[in-house]
Design an enzyme around this catalytic site. Structure first.
Site, PDB file in Angstrom:
ATOM      1  N   ALA A  56       8.034 -34.594 -36.207  1.00 51.28           N
ATOM      2  CA  ALA A  56       7.449 -34.907 -37.663  1.00 51.28           C
ATOM      3  C   ALA A  56       5.714 -33.940 -37.004  1.00 51.28           C
ATOM      4  O   ALA A  56       5.717 -32.834 -38.022  1.00 51.28           O
ATOM      5  CB  ALA A  56       6.731 -35.981 -37.496  1.00 51.28           C
ATOM      6  N   ASP A  65      12.308 -23.393 -31.566  1.00 47.21           N
ATOM      7  CA  ASP A  65      12.682 -23.580 -29.124  1.00 47.21           C
ATOM      8  C   ASP A  65      11.324 -23.372 -28.475  1.00 47.21           C
ATOM      9  O   ASP A  65      11.563 -21.890 -29.396  1.00 47.21           O
ATOM     10  CB  ASP A  65      13.719 -23.342 -29.225  1.00 47.21           C
ATOM     11  CG  ASP A  65      14.127 -23.511 -27.844  1.00 47.21           C
ATOM     12  OD1 ASP A  65      13.687 -25.200 -27.953  1.00 47.21           O
ATOM     13  OD2 ASP A  65      14.887 -23.598 -26.710  1.00 47.21           O
TER      14      ASP A  65
END
Length: 199
Positions: free
Chosen positions: A9, A69
């Site tokens: 989130a 990432d």
């Protein structure tokens, strides 16, 4: 339509803010089928892991997907924790344990040697197999103790260059304006725009 290949989130909120108004309705994979497994991030670089995540969703759902990432790279530690940032203490996502382990490892390291940078690789994968990757960095130094209530991960000990507070003390919009994630996704934005126009 484009999907962020993440159930995180915090990450979804940041990427939505960065890509407005280019992608006015960016969704994560929370609403995707439950049988989509979490990708095994076994790449050797941030870029490999980002591509892996984006490709899995693009190929599975047949829509363009973006992923990233990122992690903290400490110079005196040869770039560690790097791709292992989220599981530095052994269990994925234990922010507090990761932070305290890193502080303990740097206990004898003095200020001028506490330089570090957050690195982000952002990837766009298309259903036809096309992949684009862009990277961004945010340089700074590491504090001796956590300070601030905002952010997540290593934010309470990371002081960006040019600031006298940690990223955990910055308002979300201030952090997002200088972050490694913003730099990576802003570099990726023209590729995303072309993908959306081609749909």
């Amino acid at each position: 339509m484009i999907i962020l290949a993440s159930r995180n989130a915090h990450k979804l909120t940041e990427v939505r803010e960065i890509l407005q108004p280019l992608v006015p309705e960016l969704d994560g994979i929370d609403g995707a089928p439950d049988d989509i497994p979490e990708p095994v991030e076994d790449g050797r670089t941030f870029a490999e892991n980002a591509v892996m995540k984006a490709q899995q969703i693009a190929l599975r759902l047949g829509v363009p997907a973006i992923a990233d990432d990122s992690g903290l790279c400490v110079d005196i530690m040869g770039g560690a924790p790097g791709i292992f940032s989220a599981r530095w203490a052994g269990r994925h996502g234990d922010d507090l344990a990761n932070l305290h382990l890193l502080l303990n490892q740097l206990d004898d390291v003095k200020g001028e040697d506490r330089t570090a940078r957050f690195v982000c690789a952002a990837a766009l994968a298309l259903p036809d197999g096309t992949v684009v990757v862009e990277e961004g960095e945010m340089a700074g130094t590491l504090r001796y103790e956590p300070v601030g209530e905002g952010g997540f991960g290593y934010d309470p000990i990371f002081q960006p260059d040019g600031h006298d507070v940690t990223t955990a003390q910055l308002a979300p919009e201030e952090k997002n304006a200088i972050s490694h994630r913003r730099k990576a996704f802003e570099a990726l934005a023209p590729h995303i725009q072309r993908a959306l126009e081609a749909e």
